[in-house]
Design an enzyme around this catalytic site. Structure first.
Site, PDB file in Angstrom:
ATOM      1  N   ASN A 186      -3.819   0.840  11.879  1.00 33.32           N
ATOM      2  CA  ASN A 186      -3.359   1.813  10.893  1.00 33.32           C
ATOM      3  C   ASN A 186      -2.498   2.868  11.575  1.00 33.32           C
ATOM      4  OD1 ASN A 186      -3.457   4.149   8.986  1.00 33.32           O
ATOM      5  ND2 ASN A 186      -4.696   2.688   7.820  1.00 33.32           N
ATOM      6  N   ARG A 198       8.573  -2.892  -9.768  1.00 33.88           N
ATOM      7  CA  ARG A 198       7.760  -3.377  -8.635  1.00 33.88           C
ATOM      8  C   ARG A 198       8.128  -4.824  -8.305  1.00 33.88           C
ATOM      9  NH1 ARG A 198       2.592  -1.357  -8.865  1.00 33.88           N
ATOM     10  NH2 ARG A 198       2.179  -2.513  -6.946  1.00 33.88           N
ATOM     11  N   HIS A 211      -6.237  -8.333  -6.126  1.00 33.88           N
ATOM     12  CA  HIS A 211      -5.765  -7.557  -7.280  1.00 33.88           C
ATOM     13  C   HIS A 211      -4.654  -8.253  -8.051  1.00 33.88           C
ATOM     14  CE1 HIS A 211      -7.342  -3.889  -4.865  1.00 33.88           C
ATOM     15  NE2 HIS A 211      -8.320  -4.528  -5.515  1.00 33.88           N
ATOM     16  N   ASN A 234      -2.803  -6.400  -1.716  1.00 35.65           N
ATOM     17  CA  ASN A 234      -1.400  -6.313  -2.125  1.00 35.65           C
ATOM     18  C   ASN A 234      -1.069  -7.342  -3.197  1.00 35.65           C
ATOM     19  OD1 ASN A 234      -1.237  -4.392  -0.136  1.00 35.65           O
ATOM     20  ND2 ASN A 234      -0.351  -5.769   1.391  1.00 35.65           N
ATOM     21  N   CYS A 282      -3.908 -15.762 -25.567  1.00 34.51           N
ATOM     22  CA  CYS A 282      -4.563 -17.044 -25.213  1.00 34.51           C
ATOM     23  C   CYS A 282      -4.975 -17.089 -23.745  1.00 34.51           C
ATOM     24  CB  CYS A 282      -3.634 -18.214 -25.558  1.00 34.51           C
ATOM     25  SG  CYS A 282      -2.210 -18.360 -24.485  1.00 34.51           S
ATOM     26  N   CYS A 298      -1.394 -14.082 -20.643  1.00 38.40           N
ATOM     27  CA  CYS A 298      -1.171 -13.812 -22.060  1.00 38.40           C
ATOM     28  C   CYS A 298      -2.281 -12.935 -22.629  1.00 38.40           C
ATOM     29  CB  CYS A 298      -1.114 -15.134 -22.836  1.00 38.40           C
ATOM     30  SG  CYS A 298      -0.973 -14.891 -24.609  1.00 38.40           S
ATOM     31  N   ASP A 320       2.290  -8.167  -3.680  1.00 40.71           N
ATOM     32  CA  ASP A 320       3.715  -8.459  -3.437  1.00 40.71           C
ATOM     33  C   ASP A 320       3.983  -9.905  -3.017  1.00 40.71           C
ATOM     34  OD1 ASP A 320       3.297  -6.445  -0.457  1.00 40.71           O
ATOM     35  OD2 ASP A 320       2.997  -8.598  -0.669  1.00 40.71           O
ATOM     36  N   GLY A 341      -3.603  -1.666   7.555  1.00 37.38           N
ATOM     37  CA  GLY A 341      -2.730  -0.958   6.613  1.00 37.38           C
ATOM     38  C   GLY A 341      -3.383  -0.626   5.293  1.00 37.38           C
ATOM     39  N   THR A 342      -4.622  -0.135   5.344  1.00 36.68           N
ATOM     40  CA  THR A 342      -5.272   0.274   4.095  1.00 36.68           C
ATOM     41  C   THR A 342      -5.971   1.608   4.277  1.00 36.68           C
ATOM     42  OG1 THR A 342      -6.864  -0.307   2.370  1.00 36.68           O
ATOM     43  CG2 THR A 342      -7.355  -1.097   4.608  1.00 36.68           C
TER      44      THR A 342
HETATM   45  C1  BV8 Z   1     -13.578  -1.888 -10.388  1.00 36.75           C
HETATM   46  C2  BV8 Z   1      -3.079  -3.371  -8.404  1.00 36.75           C
HETATM   47  C3  BV8 Z   1     -15.542  -2.278 -11.596  1.00 36.75           C
HETATM   48  C4  BV8 Z   1      -2.302  -2.386  -9.216  1.00 36.75           C
HETATM   49  C5  BV8 Z   1      -4.820  -1.969  -7.513  1.00 36.75           C
HETATM   50  C6  BV8 Z   1     -13.280   5.603 -12.760  1.00 36.75           C
HETATM   51  C7  BV8 Z   1     -12.999   4.718 -13.774  1.00 36.75           C
HETATM   52  C8  BV8 Z   1     -12.814   3.363 -13.518  1.00 36.75           C
HETATM   53  C9  BV8 Z   1     -12.939   2.877 -12.208  1.00 36.75           C
HETATM   54  C10 BV8 Z   1     -13.222   3.779 -11.213  1.00 36.75           C
HETATM   55  C11 BV8 Z   1     -13.385   5.123 -11.471  1.00 36.75           C
HETATM   56  N1  BV8 Z   1     -13.642   5.742 -10.278  1.00 36.75           N
HETATM   57  C12 BV8 Z   1     -13.633   4.825  -9.291  1.00 36.75           C
HETATM   58  C13 BV8 Z   1     -13.403   3.631  -9.836  1.00 36.75           C
HETATM   59  C14 BV8 Z   1     -13.329   2.389  -9.131  1.00 36.75           C
HETATM   60  C15 BV8 Z   1     -11.850   2.161  -8.799  1.00 36.75           C
HETATM   61  C16 BV8 Z   1     -11.521   2.897  -7.529  1.00 36.75           C
HETATM   62  O1  BV8 Z   1     -11.945   2.469  -6.473  1.00 36.75           O
HETATM   63  N2  BV8 Z   1     -10.795   4.003  -7.670  1.00 36.75           N
HETATM   64  C17 BV8 Z   1     -10.452   4.762  -6.490  1.00 36.75           C
HETATM   65  C18 BV8 Z   1      -9.080   5.410  -6.719  1.00 36.75           C
HETATM   66  C19 BV8 Z   1     -11.563   5.777  -6.240  1.00 36.75           C
HETATM   67  N3  BV8 Z   1     -11.733   0.739  -8.595  1.00 36.75           N
HETATM   68  C20 BV8 Z   1     -11.405  -0.028  -9.639  1.00 36.75           C
HETATM   69  O2  BV8 Z   1     -11.119   0.387 -10.742  1.00 36.75           O
HETATM   70  C21 BV8 Z   1     -11.457  -1.517  -9.352  1.00 36.75           C
HETATM   71  N4  BV8 Z   1     -12.275  -2.142 -10.336  1.00 36.75           N
HETATM   72  O3  BV8 Z   1     -14.126  -1.080  -9.676  1.00 36.75           O
HETATM   73  O4  BV8 Z   1     -14.210  -2.624 -11.370  1.00 36.75           O
HETATM   74  C22 BV8 Z   1     -15.481  -1.111 -12.549  1.00 36.75           C
HETATM   75  C23 BV8 Z   1     -15.043  -1.315 -13.831  1.00 36.75           C
HETATM   76  C24 BV8 Z   1     -15.017  -0.227 -14.707  1.00 36.75           C
HETATM   77  C25 BV8 Z   1     -15.419   1.046 -14.280  1.00 36.75           C
HETATM   78  C26 BV8 Z   1     -15.824   1.250 -12.942  1.00 36.75           C
HETATM   79  C27 BV8 Z   1     -15.843   0.173 -12.077  1.00 36.75           C
HETATM   80  C28 BV8 Z   1     -10.066  -2.123  -9.446  1.00 36.75           C
HETATM   81  C29 BV8 Z   1      -9.224  -1.567  -8.351  1.00 36.75           C
HETATM   82  C30 BV8 Z   1      -7.906  -2.341  -8.329  1.00 36.75           C
HETATM   83  C31 BV8 Z   1      -6.815  -1.443  -8.806  1.00 36.75           C
HETATM   84  N5  BV8 Z   1      -5.537  -2.129  -8.581  1.00 36.75           N
HETATM   85  N6  BV8 Z   1      -3.695  -2.652  -7.304  1.00 36.75           N
HETATM   86  C32 BV8 Z   1      -0.896  -2.303  -8.718  1.00 36.75           C
HETATM   87  O5  BV8 Z   1      -0.634  -2.642  -7.539  1.00 36.75           O
HETATM   88  O6  BV8 Z   1      -0.061  -1.868  -9.516  1.00 36.75           O
HETATM   89  S1  BV8 Z   1      -5.358  -0.932  -6.298  1.00 36.75           S
HETATM   90  C33 BV8 Z   1      -4.021  -0.531  -5.332  1.00 36.75           C
HETATM   91  O7  BV8 Z   1      -4.334   0.681  -4.677  1.00 36.75           O
HETATM   92  C34 BV8 Z   1      -3.811  -1.504  -4.189  1.00 36.75           C
HETATM   93  O8  BV8 Z   1      -4.020  -2.828  -4.585  1.00 36.75           O
HETATM   94  C35 BV8 Z   1      -4.792  -1.048  -3.149  1.00 36.75           C
HETATM   95  O9  BV8 Z   1      -6.051  -1.613  -3.362  1.00 36.75           O
HETATM   96  C36 BV8 Z   1      -4.866   0.417  -3.445  1.00 36.75           C
HETATM   97  C37 BV8 Z   1      -3.970   1.169  -2.479  1.00 36.75           C
HETATM   98  O10 BV8 Z   1      -4.652   1.209  -1.322  1.00 36.75           O
HETATM   99  P1  BV8 Z   1      -3.949   0.692   0.021  1.00 36.75           P
HETATM  100  O11 BV8 Z   1      -3.564  -0.730  -0.121  1.00 36.75           O
HETATM  101  O12 BV8 Z   1      -4.914   1.047   1.074  1.00 36.75           O
HETATM  102  O13 BV8 Z   1      -2.601   1.504   0.174  1.00 36.75           O
HETATM  103  P2  BV8 Z   1      -2.474   3.063   0.460  1.00 36.75           P
HETATM  104  O14 BV8 Z   1      -1.083   3.457   0.116  1.00 36.75           O
HETATM  105  O15 BV8 Z   1      -3.627   3.762  -0.181  1.00 36.75           O
HETATM  106  O16 BV8 Z   1      -2.695   3.208   2.033  1.00 36.75           O
HETATM  107  C38 BV8 Z   1      -1.726   2.688   2.916  1.00 36.75           C
HETATM  108  C39 BV8 Z   1      -2.385   2.722   4.285  1.00 36.75           C
HETATM  109  O17 BV8 Z   1      -1.546   2.058   5.204  1.00 36.75           O
HETATM  110  C40 BV8 Z   1      -2.582   4.153   4.797  1.00 36.75           C
HETATM  111  O18 BV8 Z   1      -3.849   4.230   5.416  1.00 36.75           O
HETATM  112  C41 BV8 Z   1      -1.461   4.301   5.838  1.00 36.75           C
HETATM  113  O19 BV8 Z   1      -1.872   5.127   6.912  1.00 36.75           O
HETATM  114  C42 BV8 Z   1      -1.283   2.874   6.305  1.00 36.75           C
HETATM  115  N7  BV8 Z   1       0.070   2.541   6.739  1.00 36.75           N
HETATM  116  C43 BV8 Z   1       1.252   2.885   6.134  1.00 36.75           C
HETATM  117  N8  BV8 Z   1       2.284   2.303   6.816  1.00 36.75           N
HETATM  118  C44 BV8 Z   1       1.738   1.588   7.843  1.00 36.75           C
HETATM  119  C45 BV8 Z   1       0.336   1.729   7.794  1.00 36.75           C
HETATM  120  N9  BV8 Z   1      -0.487   1.154   8.699  1.00 36.75           N
HETATM  121  C46 BV8 Z   1       0.080   0.409   9.668  1.00 36.75           C
HETATM  122  N10 BV8 Z   1       1.413   0.220   9.773  1.00 36.75           N
HETATM  123  C47 BV8 Z   1       2.274   0.794   8.888  1.00 36.75           C
HETATM  124  N11 BV8 Z   1       3.601   0.596   9.019  1.00 36.75           N
HETATM  125 ZN    ZN Z   2      -0.499 -17.079 -25.162  1.00 40.28          ZN
END
Ligand code: BV8
Ligand code: ZN
Length: 276
Positions: A249, A80, A133, A116, A144, A141, A118, A223-224
């Site tokens: 979108n 990535r 995120h 994002n 620490c 780390c 990136d 774009g989300t």
């Molecule tokens: C939290 C970093 C409190 C990683 C990311 C069970 C257990 C634990 C948690 C959960 C659970 N069930 C639900 C949850 C909550 C969970 C969640 O929401 N899950 C979802 C799947 C249901 N959330 C979390 O865990 C968050 N923390 O809630 O803490 C907690 C604590 C413990 C237990 C419960 C709750 C943390 C979430 C953060 C995760 N990390 N990123 C990495 O990048 O490697 S999330 C990652 O996915 C992205 O950062 C982003 O947020 C998400 C992807 O979504 P999008 O950005 O919208 O991208 P996507 O591909 O989906 O969509 C693209 C869009 O663009 C489309 O609509 C498309 O049509 C459009 N598009 C494409 N091209 C174009 C365009 N539009 C315009 N022009 C174009 N050219």
């Molecule tokens: Zn350290």
């Protein structure tokens, strides 16, 4: 019928109507997702980016995956990082950065809240950026908790040529944990400074975002797929306050019926036209 009246309320590709609202807004928030970086060549989560080798990205973006197999998760993030560091900001990133400067000159507020990791918003020149995120160019780390910026690619010798999604894990010798990226201070294992699924967001970042969501008078949501929480709640919260939300979108259908404006198509074309 009520459906039709809903449809008439929402304005599709109404650039003129949007410009009128935009010019009167003094505290604008742009909430962005993977779709804004798609035209920079970074795969989105819902698209091809949902997978890497035989793994679902969301399965690797977890603390559990890192604890069980830190080498595999580091190979995924090495891939990535390689993709992100070689990508360039596209016209939509640049349009947001340019409009932020216009607002700055006019004493109006403009902020970006991005999901994002990136780093392309800052590279495009955006200054007010909240990274919900984390970021691929930061590490923390495991012992620490020191946070460091790191643009080295590969981040360590053992990861050289190990990110290729076309490779199969089984053909690769497992990287020894001692050869994975280490903390400059205490030499313990470092991890990507990324919020994984199931992990809480930084409370400061959440507080800053909440403050903006509660005070903005216009929200662009770009774009989300609006499925990941808590980010997915932000734009609907603005609409619930009766403030205008404009969605950009690919999808022709808005993510939420209460969004006032919807611009279907590639945001690399629609956003510069709307902010023009
Ligand atoms: C939290 C970093 C409190 C990683 C990311 C069970 C257990 C634990 C948690 C959960 C659970 N069930 C639900 C949850 C909550 C969970 C969640 O929401 N899950 C979802 C799947 C249901 N959330 C979390 O865990 C968050 N923390 O809630 O803490 C907690 C604590 C413990 C237990 C419960 C709750 C943390 C979430 C953060 C995760 N990390 N990123 C990495 O990048 O490697 S999330 C990652 O996915 C992205 O950062 C982003 O947020 C998400 C992807 O979504 P999008 O950005 O919208 O991208 P996507 O591909 O989906 O969509 C693209 C869009 O663009 C489309 O609509 C498309 O049509 C459009 N598009 C494409 N091209 C174009 C365009 N539009 C315009 N022009 C174009 N050219
Ligand atoms: Zn350290």
């Amino acid at each position: 019928s009520p459906i039709l009246s809903q449809m008439s309320k929402r304005k599709l590709s109404d650039y003129e109507g949007f410009r009128n609202v935009l010019n009167k807004s003094t505290n604008i928030v742009a909430l962005t997702g993977a779709g804004i970086s798609a035209e920079s060549g970074i795969p989105t989560f819902r698209g091809a980016g949902g997978f890497w080798r035989t793994h679902r990205s969301a399965d690797l973006a977890t603390l559990h995956a890192f604890q069980v197999n830190p080498a595999l998760v580091w190979e995924f993030y090495h891939y990535r990082r390689t993709v992100a560091f070689s990508a360039q900001p596209n016209d939509s990133h640049k349009a947001l950065a340019a409009y932020e400067q216009i607002c700055k000159e006019q004493g109006r507020k403009f902020s970006v809240i991005t999901q994002n990791v990136d780093g392309l918003h800052r590279r495009a020149g955006s200054e007010n950026v909240i990274e919900l995120h984390g970021a691929l160019h930061k590490v923390i780390c495991t012992k620490c908790r020191t946070i460091d910026e790191n643009f080295d690619n590969p981040i360590c010798e053992a990861l050289r040529d190990r990110g290729d999604p076309a490779l199969q894990d089984i053909n690769l010798p497992t990287i020894d944990k001692k050869d994975l990226p280490r903390c400059k201070k205490c030499k313990a294992l470092v991890r990507p400074y990324i919020v994984w699924f199931g992990e809480n967001l930084d409370p400061k970042v959440l507080e800053q975002s909440r403050e903006l969501i509660e005070t903005c008078d216009l929200c662009l949501v770009i774009g989300t797929s609006s499925v990941v929480y808590p980010a997915a709640m932000f734009a609907p919260l603005v609409a619930d306050r009766g403030q205008p939300v404009a969605e950009f979108n690919l999808n022709s259908e808005p993510a939420n019926d209460s969004f006032e404006f919807h611009f279907p198509g590639k945001c690399g074309s629609t956003l510069p036209k709307a902010l023009g």
